[in-house]
Design an enzyme around this catalytic site. Structure first.
Site, mmCIF file in Angstrom:
data_model
loop_
_atom_site.group_PDB
_atom_site.id
_atom_site.type_symbol
_atom_site.label_atom_id
_atom_site.label_comp_id
_atom_site.label_asym_id
_atom_site.label_seq_id
_atom_site.Cartn_x
_atom_site.Cartn_y
_atom_site.Cartn_z
ATOM 1 N N CYS A 2 24.981 3.846 30.142
ATOM 2 C CA CYS A 2 24.542 5.229 30.363
ATOM 3 C C CYS A 2 25.644 6.231 30.049
ATOM 4 C CB CYS A 2 24.158 5.434 31.826
ATOM 5 S SG CYS A 2 22.933 4.298 32.423
ATOM 6 N N ARG A 27 27.201 3.964 22.751
ATOM 7 C CA ARG A 27 27.376 3.173 23.971
ATOM 8 C C ARG A 27 26.122 2.378 24.325
ATOM 9 N NH1 ARG A 27 32.024 4.971 26.683
ATOM 10 N NH2 ARG A 27 31.384 3.721 28.437
ATOM 11 N N TRP A 75 20.457 3.662 30.234
ATOM 12 C CA TRP A 75 20.313 2.234 29.908
ATOM 13 C C TRP A 75 19.709 1.617 31.160
ATOM 14 C CZ3 TRP A 75 22.472 -2.727 31.002
ATOM 15 C CH2 TRP A 75 22.438 -3.633 29.938
ATOM 16 N N ASN A 104 25.433 7.836 36.458
ATOM 17 C CA ASN A 104 25.762 6.498 35.939
ATOM 18 C C ASN A 104 26.191 5.630 37.111
ATOM 19 O OD1 ASN A 104 25.410 7.484 33.404
ATOM 20 N ND2 ASN A 104 27.563 7.441 32.816
ATOM 21 N N GLY A 105 25.828 4.354 37.082
ATOM 22 C CA GLY A 105 26.219 3.463 38.175
ATOM 23 C C GLY A 105 24.998 2.976 38.921
ATOM 24 N N GLU A 498 34.477 -16.372 19.375
ATOM 25 C CA GLU A 498 34.346 -14.963 19.003
ATOM 26 C C GLU A 498 33.473 -14.804 17.753
ATOM 27 O OE1 GLU A 498 34.698 -12.289 20.369
ATOM 28 O OE2 GLU A 498 34.911 -10.776 18.821
ATOM 29 N N LYS A 502 30.091 -12.561 17.650
ATOM 30 C CA LYS A 502 29.875 -11.465 16.682
ATOM 31 C C LYS A 502 28.542 -11.647 15.970
ATOM 32 C CE LYS A 502 32.024 -8.987 17.663
ATOM 33 N NZ LYS A 502 32.987 -9.110 18.659
ATOM 34 N N GLU A 505 25.428 -11.106 18.366
ATOM 35 C CA GLU A 505 25.178 -9.794 18.964
ATOM 36 C C GLU A 505 24.670 -8.760 17.971
ATOM 37 O OE1 GLU A 505 28.520 -7.656 20.649
ATOM 38 O OE2 GLU A 505 29.879 -8.671 19.294
ATOM 39 N N HIS A 521 29.772 -34.588 21.204
ATOM 40 C CA HIS A 521 29.264 -34.930 22.536
ATOM 41 C C HIS A 521 27.896 -34.304 22.787
ATOM 42 C CE1 HIS A 521 33.060 -36.838 23.656
ATOM 43 N NE2 HIS A 521 33.589 -35.923 22.878
ATOM 44 N N LYS A 620 28.008 -0.405 24.876
ATOM 45 C CA LYS A 620 29.402 -0.538 24.486
ATOM 46 C C LYS A 620 30.278 -0.902 25.684
ATOM 47 C CE LYS A 620 33.096 -0.358 21.991
ATOM 48 N NZ LYS A 620 33.417 -1.623 21.313
HETATM 49 C C1 F6R Z 1 31.423 -7.866 22.040
HETATM 50 C C2 F6R Z 1 31.828 -6.830 22.988
HETATM 51 C C3 F6R Z 1 31.778 -7.154 24.434
HETATM 52 C C4 F6R Z 1 33.040 -6.603 25.132
HETATM 53 C C5 F6R Z 1 32.929 -6.813 26.653
HETATM 54 C C6 F6R Z 1 34.172 -6.310 27.348
HETATM 55 O O1 F6R Z 1 31.581 -7.433 20.727
HETATM 56 O O2 F6R Z 1 32.181 -5.740 22.620
HETATM 57 O O3 F6R Z 1 31.637 -8.510 24.648
HETATM 58 O O4 F6R Z 1 34.149 -7.271 24.628
HETATM 59 O O5 F6R Z 1 31.824 -6.125 27.120
HETATM 60 O O6 F6R Z 1 34.389 -4.949 27.107
HETATM 61 P P1 F6R Z 1 35.781 -4.289 27.411
HETATM 62 O O7 F6R Z 1 36.777 -4.878 26.461
HETATM 63 O O8 F6R Z 1 35.580 -2.819 27.185
HETATM 64 O O9 F6R Z 1 36.130 -4.619 28.827
#
Ligand code: F6R
Length: 625
Positions: A2, A27, A75, A104-105, A498, A502, A505, A521, A620
């Site tokens: 949000c 975001r 959100w 927000n929250g 990772e 990527k 997502e 396994h 985000k």
């Molecule tokens: C994946 C991604 C998320 C963040 C995670 C932590 O591409 O962006 O998995 O890495 O939400 O976010 P931060 O680093 O802001 O704590």
């Protein structure tokens, strides 16, 4: 997650609020809304979907003129993403004035409060916890919005960043925070409040960051209203929710407007992938002292003795930052010879962890606002650990709550899929390891080698980026497959995780990452003709073992894509596609080997027709649990 934008000043609020909402789109959100104080009272618009939908709605609304307003991207947490659940939420005071609130929250005791307010005769239009807060403020309103907000927040359990306005006070904006970020931009004759600096930077770089439990009352209006001299005057006041005055410093935002604009790139993710060489340069700047053969980390100097004496490191993070933390675990044990564990912050915080004396906890976070690492860090610190942050966003909550820390300095990351922050996180963890290792066991010779190799990384990253188009072509050849595996060993295992994250997502392709040896396994049962399996296989101590794993996949008809060391021609006999990285010591390989995987995911998402910067269901910064 949000987003909040609010404005009080001498300009029309509506266009400014819409511009702010657009800057927060990255975001993630599912609905949006705004409220403006007009001469006829509050005008409110709310819509499901993109901010552009709200914009059209506002264009068709008559007379949304006013210099005070607030806006929100939601959100969904409590209640579906519908128009009636979108913010702002409103209530009516006993004096017959409407109050509008964005939030927000999460309000944890909202059900109890809702019952109380319903008994008092309040009727609710939405399923949200925010409407409960709006109605509570109205219930407690006695002619002073600031006091009503303070009183309401004293009744609330949970987290909040809020902004509120009331028809009875048409030049006053009240905002407050606890556990959700809120920044006040101080401009000429106006204030812009936002949950993210991206919505403020086009107006001012002078900001005040509220601390938890703090409330700000911001007024801007004609002099006769404020009685303060001059044609237009502004007033600012911060208190705690218990009405104790507090003084807040004005600080400068550490980035420029162009850093959060696309600047000719198609997507923020595209831009940020290409920014990585410079991100590395900025992250390393001033930190490699070749002359004295040491790493300089001013942010840790006060605690260097505790760090060197430490018996154990706990690294906590989520998502991409967690994968960086896993590499940090390898680095600290391998090079600094200190026991280290990386844990999902969301698990760590609730498992009643044992913190032995001389433990250091490192929270790793791009945003510095993610709820779980923040809570995990508090938990570790309360149990006696030294709290260190490896954070990108300067002045963020995690950065402010740690005993000491190291900023990533990779610049603002707007793309929802984290790219350059990962490089910064791994680099900072490498620097921390060398900083401590040098004071423990590492010889000057070893440290010198790492300093030299670190210095070369930005140019090496540029070389990897030259394969952008060829990686795209390789991706095209297997993008139709719905299941992918990513495998690696040692330092390259977290990189495999990772790579899988990527891909899933942003392209919505199902992908799993795991240690290459784990494949036998169970997961090997998945391999059939043409299934893409990505090996992170630069040359190193486990290279031969990885080659055996590659053979095993080929024998079952899998399609092998490999990240390998430049000059390794042999691997092309085994792999269908090879992406090369320059040769670097094993501990530094993840910083380069992740880049082809980011590029691959980017192309896969485009080829499948998805909006890379707005992946479905994703936010985000995850500021709620
Ligand atoms: C994946 C991604 C998320 C963040 C995670 C932590 O591409 O962006 O998995 O890495 O939400 O976010 P931060 O680093 O802001 O704590």
């Amino acid at each position: 997650m949000c987003g909040i934008v609010a404005y009080v000043g001498n300009r029309q609020a509506t266009p400014l609020l819409l511009e702010g909402l657009k800057r927060l789109e990255y975001r993630g959100y599912d609905s949006a809304g705004l409220a403006v104080m007009t001469p006829d009272g509050l005008k409110i618009a709310r819509s499901v979907g993109r901010v552009s939908v709200l914009e059209t709605m506002v264009e068709n609304m008559d007379a949304a003129d006013g210099t005070l307003g607030l806006a929100h991207t939601r959100w969904a947490t409590h209640g579906a993403p519908t128009e009636y659940n979108a913010h702002p939420h409103t209530g009516m005071t006993r004096s017959g004035h409407r109050v509008a609130v964005v939030h927000n929250g999460t309000i944890e005791n909202y059900a109890t409060l809702k019952k109380y307010l319903t008994e008092k005769g309040q009727v609710f239009d939405s399923e949200t916890d925010t409407e409960v807060l709006a109605k509570l403020i109205c219930e407690l309103y006695q002619g002073d919005l600031e006091k009503a907000v303070q009183a309401a927040l004293r009744e609330v359990n949970g987290t909040y960043g809020i902004a509120a306005i009331c028809e009875n006070e048409p030049h006053t904006l009240v905002c407050a925070r606890k556990g959700a970020p809120l920044i006040i931009g101080v401009a000429d004759k106006s204030y812009v409040v936002a949950s993210d600096a991206a919505a403020i930077i086009s107006h001012t770089s002078q900001v005040i960051s509220l601390d938890d439990h703090q409330v700000a009352k911001l007024c801007a209006g004609p002099e006769d209203r404020l009685g303060d001299g001059g044609p237009w005057s502004v007033q600012f006041k911060t208190t705690t929710i218990d009405n104790i005055p507090v003084t807040q410093e004005v600080t400068r935002l550490d980035f420029e407007l162009e850093q959060i604009e696309l600047s000719g790139f198609k997507h923020f993710m595209h831009k940020e992938i290409f920014e990585q060489p410079d991100a590395l340069r900025n992250c390393l700047r001033g930190r490699l002292d070749h002359r004295d053969c040491r790493v300089v980390l001013g942010g840790l100097s006060r605690y260097s003795r505790e760090l060197v004496r430490a018996k154990r490191f706990i690294l906590t993070a989520q998502g991409t930052a967690y994968h960086a933390g896993l590499i940090g675990e390898y680095l600290l044990e391998d090079l600094a010879k200190i026991p280290a564990r990386c844990e999902y912050a969301s698990e760590f915080r609730y498992r009643n962890p044992i913190i032995e004396p001389d433990t250091v906890a490192i929270a790793i976070s791009q945003s510095g606002e993610t709820a779980d690492p923040l809570a995990a860090l508090r938990e570790a610190r309360d149990r006696g650990a030294l709290a260190i942050g490896a954070v990108n966003a300067v002045g963020s909550t995690i950065a402010r709550e740690t005993d000491a820390g190291v900023y990533l300095h990779v610049g603002p990351e707007i793309g929802v899929a984290s790219t350059k922050a990962f490089l910064g996180q791994v680099t900072v963890l490498t620097l921390i390891t060398l900083y401590i290792g040098k004071r423990r066991f590492l010889s000057d010779e070893v440290v010198r080698t790492y300093l030299r190799e670190l210095e070369r990384l930005p140019n090496y990253a540029e070389r990897v980026l030259e394969q952008f188009d060829s990686i795209g072509k390789a991706t095209e050849r297997c993008v139709d497959r719905d299941n992918w595996l990513f495998l690696g060993r040692g330092y390259n295992y977290p990189t495999a995780l990772e790579g899988a994250l990527k891909l899933k997502e942003i392209s919505y392709i199902h992908a799993e990452g795991m240690p290459a040896a784990e494949m036998k396994h169970g997961p090997i049962a998945l391999i059939d003709k043409g299934m893409p399996v990505v090996f992170v296989a630069p040359q190193g101590s486990q290279y031969d073992k990885v080659m055996i794993n590659i053979e095993e996949i080929r024998a079952r008809g899998g399609r092998v894509l490999a990240v390998a060391t430049e000059g390794d021609q042999a691997i092309s006999n085994y792999a269908d596609e090879v992406f090369y990285i320059p040769s670097v010591p094993e501990p530094l390989q993840p910083i380069l080997s992740v880049i082809p995987l980011q590029i691959l995911a980017y192309h896969a998402a485009l080829l499948r027709g998805h909006d890379v910067d707005k992946p479905r269901n994703l936010a985000k910064s995850v500021t709620v649990e």
